[in-house]
Design a protein around this motif. Structure first.
Motif, PDB file in Angstrom:
ATOM      1  N   THR A   1       0.383   0.938  -1.919  1.00 50.87           N
ATOM      2  CA  THR A   1       1.736   0.461  -2.146  1.00 50.87           C
ATOM      3  C   THR A   1       1.996  -0.886  -1.865  1.00 50.87           C
ATOM      4  O   THR A   1       2.651  -1.753  -2.471  1.00 50.87           O
ATOM      5  N   LEU A   2       1.471  -1.210  -0.502  1.00 50.72           N
ATOM      6  CA  LEU A   2       1.578  -2.711  -0.055  1.00 50.72           C
ATOM      7  C   LEU A   2       0.547  -3.747  -0.918  1.00 50.72           C
ATOM      8  O   LEU A   2       1.266  -4.931  -1.124  1.00 50.72           O
ATOM      9  N   GLU A   3      -0.432  -3.162  -1.714  1.00 49.91           N
ATOM     10  CA  GLU A   3      -1.023  -4.253  -2.485  1.00 49.91           C
ATOM     11  C   GLU A   3      -0.484  -4.264  -3.823  1.00 49.91           C
ATOM     12  O   GLU A   3      -0.053  -5.557  -4.156  1.00 49.91           O
ATOM     13  N   GLN A   4       0.269  -3.354  -4.304  1.00 48.17           N
ATOM     14  CA  GLN A   4       1.185  -3.523  -5.595  1.00 48.17           C
ATOM     15  C   GLN A   4       2.351  -4.165  -5.268  1.00 48.17           C
ATOM     16  O   GLN A   4       2.735  -5.062  -6.261  1.00 48.17           O
ATOM     17  N   GLU A   5       2.835  -4.246  -4.089  1.00 46.99           N
ATOM     18  CA  GLU A   5       4.224  -4.914  -3.789  1.00 46.99           C
ATOM     19  C   GLU A   5       4.017  -6.203  -3.205  1.00 46.99           C
ATOM     20  O   GLU A   5       4.898  -6.600  -2.908  1.00 46.99           O
ATOM     21  N   GLN A   6       2.707  -6.516  -2.959  1.00 48.89           N
ATOM     22  CA  GLN A   6       2.316  -7.811  -2.359  1.00 48.89           C
ATOM     23  C   GLN A   6       3.025  -7.982  -0.882  1.00 48.89           C
ATOM     24  O   GLN A   6       3.624  -8.681  -0.330  1.00 48.89           O
ATOM     25  N   GLY A   7       3.039  -6.752  -0.051  1.00 46.73           N
ATOM     26  CA  GLY A   7       3.831  -6.435   0.981  1.00 46.73           C
ATOM     27  C   GLY A   7       2.896  -6.530   2.359  1.00 46.73           C
ATOM     28  O   GLY A   7       3.681  -6.044   3.318  1.00 46.73           O
ATOM     29  N   TRP A   8       1.927  -6.856   2.469  1.00 51.12           N
ATOM     30  CA  TRP A   8       0.816  -6.979   3.423  1.00 51.12           C
ATOM     31  C   TRP A   8       1.451  -7.978   4.502  1.00 51.12           C
ATOM     32  O   TRP A   8       1.403  -7.722   5.886  1.00 51.12           O
ATOM     33  N   GLU A   9       2.294  -9.023   4.245  1.00 53.80           N
ATOM     34  CA  GLU A   9       2.411  -9.979   4.993  1.00 53.80           C
ATOM     35  C   GLU A   9       3.963  -9.782   5.606  1.00 53.80           C
ATOM     36  O   GLU A   9       4.509 -10.474   6.473  1.00 53.80           O
ATOM     37  N   ALA A  10       4.562  -8.520   4.986  1.00 50.55           N
ATOM     38  CA  ALA A  10       5.991  -8.403   5.597  1.00 50.55           C
ATOM     39  C   ALA A  10       5.978  -7.910   7.016  1.00 50.55           C
ATOM     40  O   ALA A  10       4.900  -7.438   7.588  1.00 50.55           O
TER      41      ALA A  10
END
Length: 257
Positions: free
Chosen positions: A248-257
Motif C-alpha cells: 500500500t505504501l509503495e502504491q501510494e508513495q507513502g514511505w516518507e509520510a
C-alpha cells in the motif's frame, strides 16, 4: 515469545516492580536479536536468560549446554542433545542449511495429511524449514525460515539478518523486514521500525548503518516508522499484514509520510 518481552520492556513502571524472586527467563518460539537480549538482561540483572528451540513435530528438547562446559554464545540455541541426531539439508556448506532432526519425539506423520507428511518426513528425519548455522564449537544459531527467504538481485536474504542489523542501532527498539516486489531486482527488503522511547533517527542514517555493518544487498530500500508492530494471534509479528502495508505504501508513495 521475544515480541512479548519487547512490549513488556516498554512499560514505564517496570523499574518499580519487585522481581527479586525471578531466577530464570526462557525465550522461544521466535528469533531474538542481540539488542533485545541486552535490554532484557538490563531489566532483569542477575537473572539467567536462555533462548530455547523446539518444534511440534520433533519435540521441545533439541539443544542444551555444551558437554565440555563451554559457555553458550549470545543468540545461540545451544549444543545438540545426545539423544537426537541433526543434519543440514539444502545448504552451501556442511555448517549451514535447513535443520533436519531425528529423535524419539519425531512424529510419525500429520493426521490424515499423507502428502504433507511425505514433504517433511523421511526415514524418521523431520525437515524443519528452519535455516541454521553451526560454529566451530558446535553451537547452533537460527538464521531464518526457508519460506521467509527471498531473492534480491540473485542474493538470498533472510529477514531476521536484516532485522539484527537494524536493531543494533541504539535508537531502534524493534524492526521487521519484509520483501517488496521489484521489477529490476525481483524483490527488495523494506523495513518497519519502532524507535526507542525519546529517540529519533533518519531513514537515511538507518540505511547507512546497515550498509556499514552488513552486505550492501541486505540494506532496506524503504523504511517506515511505526509506534508498534502488528501482532498475529501467535504473539509473533504479523508479517503478512506488514507485506500488505508495504504494498500500500509503495502504491501510494507513502514511505516518507
Amino acid at each position: 515469545v521475544p515480541t512479548m518481552f519487547a512490549r513488556l520492556l516498554r512499560d514505564p513502571d517496570i523499574n518499580r516492580y519487585d522481581f527479586s524472586a525471578l531466577r530464570k527467563v526462557m525465550l522461544g518460539s521466535a528469533p531474538i536479536t542481540l539488542g533485545l537480549l541486552n535490554r532484557i538482561k538490563a531489566a532483569f540483572p542477575g537473572v539467567e536468560i536462555t533462548h530455547g528451540y523446539g518444534t511440534t513435530e520433533a519435540g521441545p528438547a533439541v539443544f542444551g549446554p555444551h558437554p565440555d562446559g563451554l559457555p553458550t554464545p549470545p543468540l545461540s540455541l545451544g549444543y545438540p542433545l545426545a539423544a537426537g541426531e541433526l543434519k543440514f539439508a539444502d545448504g552451501h556448506s556442511g555448517d549451514e542449511g535447513v535443520l533436519m532432526m531425528r529423535n524419539p519425539a519425531v512424529t510419525p506423520g500429520y493426521h490424515r495429511l499423507p502428502e504433507k507428511s511425505a514433504q517433511v518426513l523421511q526415514d524418521g528425519w523431520y525437515y524443519s524449514g528452519d535455516v541454521m548455522r553451526r560454529d566451530e564449537n558446535g553451537f547452533y544459531f537460527f538464521i531464518g525460515r526457508a519460506d521467509d527467504m527471498f531473492v534480491c538481485s540473485g542474493e538470498n536474504i533472510y529477514p531476521g539478518e536484516v532485522e539484527k542489523l537494524l536493531e543494533s542501532h541504539p535508537a531502534v527498539r524493534q524492526a521487521s523486514v519484509v520483501p517488496l516486489p521489484d521489477e529490476e531486482r525481483s524483490q527488495v527488503p523494506v523495513a518497519f521500525v519502532v524507535l526507542q522511547e525519546g529517540e529519533s533517527v533518519t531513514r537515511e542514517a538507518l540505511k547507512q548503518h546497515t550498509l556499514a555493518h552488513g552486505p550492501a544487498y541486505q540494506h532496506p530500500r524503504r523504511i517506515a516508522f511505526l509506534a508498534e508492530l502488528p501482532w498475529a494471534a501467535t504473539n509473533k509479528v504479523d508479517r503478512q499484514s506488514l507485506r500488505l502495508l508495504a504494498s500500500t505504501l509503495e502504491q501510494e508513495q507513502g514511505w516518507e509520510a
